[in-house]
Write a protein that holds these residues in place. Structure first.
Motif, PDB file in Angstrom:
ATOM      1  N   ASP A 194      -5.167 -88.242  10.905  1.00  0.00           N
ATOM      2  CA  ASP A 194      -6.058 -87.479  11.774  1.00  0.00           C
ATOM      3  C   ASP A 194      -5.688 -86.013  11.825  1.00  0.00           C
ATOM      4  O   ASP A 194      -6.506 -85.165  12.167  1.00  0.00           O
ATOM      5  N   ASP A 195      -4.439 -85.716  11.537  1.00  0.00           N
ATOM      6  CA  ASP A 195      -3.960 -84.344  11.604  1.00  0.00           C
ATOM      7  C   ASP A 195      -2.702 -84.255  10.735  1.00  0.00           C
ATOM      8  O   ASP A 195      -2.154 -85.283  10.342  1.00  0.00           O
ATOM      9  N   TYR A 196      -2.294 -83.029  10.410  1.00  0.00           N
ATOM     10  CA  TYR A 196      -1.069 -82.886   9.637  1.00  0.00           C
ATOM     11  C   TYR A 196      -0.335 -81.626  10.071  1.00  0.00           C
ATOM     12  O   TYR A 196      -0.923 -80.707  10.636  1.00  0.00           O
ATOM     13  N   MET A 197       0.967 -81.607   9.817  1.00  0.00           N
ATOM     14  CA  MET A 197       1.778 -80.419  10.079  1.00  0.00           C
ATOM     15  C   MET A 197       2.659 -80.187   8.872  1.00  0.00           C
ATOM     16  O   MET A 197       3.125 -81.130   8.233  1.00  0.00           O
ATOM     17  N   THR A 198       2.890 -78.915   8.570  1.00  0.00           N
ATOM     18  CA  THR A 198       3.724 -78.569   7.427  1.00  0.00           C
ATOM     19  C   THR A 198       5.142 -78.273   7.910  1.00  0.00           C
ATOM     20  O   THR A 198       5.326 -77.579   8.904  1.00  0.00           O
ATOM     21  N   LYS A 199       6.109 -78.825   7.205  1.00  0.00           N
ATOM     22  CA  LYS A 199       7.517 -78.555   7.533  1.00  0.00           C
ATOM     23  C   LYS A 199       7.892 -77.162   7.037  1.00  0.00           C
ATOM     24  O   LYS A 199       7.431 -76.770   5.968  1.00  0.00           O
ATOM     25  N   PRO A 200       8.734 -76.403   7.728  1.00  0.00           N
ATOM     26  CA  PRO A 200       9.285 -76.753   9.038  1.00  0.00           C
ATOM     27  C   PRO A 200       8.273 -76.448  10.147  1.00  0.00           C
ATOM     28  O   PRO A 200       7.439 -75.565  10.001  1.00  0.00           O
ATOM     29  N   PRO A 202      -6.596 -99.756  13.644  1.00  0.00           N
ATOM     30  CA  PRO A 202      -6.798 -98.307  13.736  1.00  0.00           C
ATOM     31  C   PRO A 202      -5.812 -97.663  14.702  1.00  0.00           C
ATOM     32  O   PRO A 202      -5.623 -98.147  15.818  1.00  0.00           O
ATOM     33  N   VAL A 203      -5.174 -96.583  14.274  1.00  0.00           N
ATOM     34  CA  VAL A 203      -4.201 -95.864  15.095  1.00  0.00           C
ATOM     35  C   VAL A 203      -4.196 -94.406  14.607  1.00  0.00           C
ATOM     36  O   VAL A 203      -4.328 -94.160  13.410  1.00  0.00           O
ATOM     37  N   PRO A 204      -4.107 -93.434  15.527  1.00  0.00           N
ATOM     38  CA  PRO A 204      -4.057 -92.049  15.058  1.00  0.00           C
ATOM     39  C   PRO A 204      -2.752 -91.755  14.307  1.00  0.00           C
ATOM     40  O   PRO A 204      -1.688 -92.204  14.722  1.00  0.00           O
ATOM     41  N   VAL A 205      -2.872 -91.026  13.203  1.00  0.00           N
ATOM     42  CA  VAL A 205      -1.709 -90.690  12.378  1.00  0.00           C
ATOM     43  C   VAL A 205      -1.604 -89.172  12.225  1.00  0.00           C
ATOM     44  O   VAL A 205      -2.577 -88.508  11.862  1.00  0.00           O
ATOM     45  N   LEU A 206      -0.434 -88.646  12.538  1.00  0.00           N
ATOM     46  CA  LEU A 206      -0.123 -87.229  12.321  1.00  0.00           C
ATOM     47  C   LEU A 206       0.814 -87.169  11.132  1.00  0.00           C
ATOM     48  O   LEU A 206       1.899 -87.751  11.153  1.00  0.00           O
ATOM     49  N   LEU A 230       0.536 -94.056  18.401  1.00  0.00           N
ATOM     50  CA  LEU A 230       0.447 -92.940  17.464  1.00  0.00           C
ATOM     51  C   LEU A 230       1.537 -93.104  16.404  1.00  0.00           C
ATOM     52  O   LEU A 230       2.595 -93.649  16.700  1.00  0.00           O
ATOM     53  N   VAL A 231       1.235 -92.627  15.197  1.00  0.00           N
ATOM     54  CA  VAL A 231       2.240 -92.666  14.129  1.00  0.00           C
ATOM     55  C   VAL A 231       2.447 -91.250  13.605  1.00  0.00           C
ATOM     56  O   VAL A 231       1.474 -90.551  13.316  1.00  0.00           O
TER      57      VAL A 231
END
Ligand code: CA
Length: 250
Positions: free
Chosen positions: A106-112, A82-86, A58-59
Motif C-alpha cells: 500500500d505504501d513504501y519507504m526508501t532506506k534510510p 488482506p492486510v496493509p503492507v508498507l 499491518l506488515v
C-alpha cells in the motif's frame, strides 16, 4: 474523530520483516513505544508463516530478504488474507517501488528513513483501513427502504414487490438502491455511472439506459421516471409513507 490518542493506542499487531537485526530491533522498539505490539520475522518464508499465525494489522516488509524476497512474500501474505503492507526499499530504485506496489503493497519507504516518518506512515495506513471498515459497517446497518408495496433491503440485498421477491442482478440492485435512497431526485446518467459502476467515463451512459430498461421490465415502468436529456429519478409507489417530506429537500 479517528485521530484521538485512545484510537492510536488501541492494541495493534505489526509484523516487521527485516533481515538486518539492528534495524529490525530499532523498528520494533519504535512500534512498542507507540503502544502497538511488534513481531519480527527475518526472512520471506517465515514472514508468510508468521502472518498466517499472528493475523497482524499491518506488515512492514523489506524487499531484499533471504529465502524469499519481500515482493513474493507480500503476494503470498495478501493472497491468504488482506492486510496493509508498507514496503521498505533499500535503494531509490523505481523498479522496486513499482514491483512492490504491483505485489499489493500500500505504501513504501526508501532506506534510510526517519523512524518518526515510519510511524506516521503506519498510522496513516491503519486509519485508512479503519475508515474503510466503518464505511462497510454503515452499509451493513443501512435501513430497509420501505415504500409500501416496494421494499428494498440493502443489507440482505433483497427487493420485494407486493410481497414477492424480485430477482435483480447485483448492478440492477445497486442502481435501484442508489435512486431509491433519494426518491423523486433526478440523477444524471454520469452521476449514476460514477456511483453505481464507479466509472466516471461519460461515454458509458448507454449502460445506464439499458439497466434502467431492465429494472422497469421487472418493477413496472412507473417506478423510474426519465428526466429527458438529463437522467432518471425513482418514483415511489403510492403510499402514505413519510418519504415525500424528504424528497422535497433537493
Ligand atoms: Ca534486507
Amino acid at each position: 474523530m479517528l485521530n484521538t490518542s485512545s484510537h492510536q493506542n488501541t492494541a495493534r499487531t505489526i509484523l516487521v520483516v527485516e533481515d538486518e537485526p539492528d534495524l529490525a530491533t530499532a523498528i520494533a522498539q519504535r512500534i512498542t513505544a507507540n503502544g502497538w505490539t511488534a513481531r519480527v520475522a527475518s526472512d520471506g518464508a517465515s514472514a508468510v508463516r508468521a502472518a498466517k499465525q499472528l493475523k497482524p494489522d499491518l506488515v512492514i516488509m523489506d524487499v531484499m530478504l533471504p529465502v524469499m524476497d519481500g515482493i513474493e512474500a507480500t503476494k503470498r501474505i495478501i493472497a491468504e488474507r488482506p492486510v496493509p503492507v508498507l514496503m521498505l526499499t533499500a535503494r531509490d530504485a523505481e523498479s522496486d517501488k513499482v514491483m512492490g506496489l504491483g505485489a499489493g503493497a500500500d505504501d513504501y519507504m526508501t532506506k534510510p528513513f526517519s523512524p518518526r516518518e515510519l510511524i506516521a506512515r503506519c498510522e496513516a495506513l491503519l486509519r485508512r483501513v479503519e475508515r474503510a471498515t466503518i464505511i462497510a459497517k454503515n452499509m451493513e446497518n443501512e435501513k430497509v427502504l420501505d415504500f409500501g408495496s416496494l421494499v428494498i433491503d440493502p443489507r440482505q440485498r433483497i427487493v420485494t414487490l407486493n410481497g414477492e421477491q424480485v430477482h435483480l442482478t447485483p448492478t440492477e440492485f445497486d442502481l435501484l438502491a442508489t435512486l431509491a435512497r433519494k426518491p423523486k431526485t433526478v440523477f444524471k446518467r454520469e452521476k449514476l455511472l460514477e456511483e453505481v459502476w464507479d466509472w466516471p467515463d461519460a461515454s458509458g451512459t448507454r449502460t445506464v439506459d439499458s439497466h434502467v430498461k431492465a429494472l422497469r421490465h421487472k418493477l413496472g415502468s412507473q417506478m423510474i421516471r426519465t428526466a429527458h436529456g438529463v437522467g432518471y429519478a425513482f418514483e415511489p409507489p403510492e403510499s402514505d409513507d413519510d418519504t415525500a417530506t424528504e424528497s422535497e429537500m433537493r
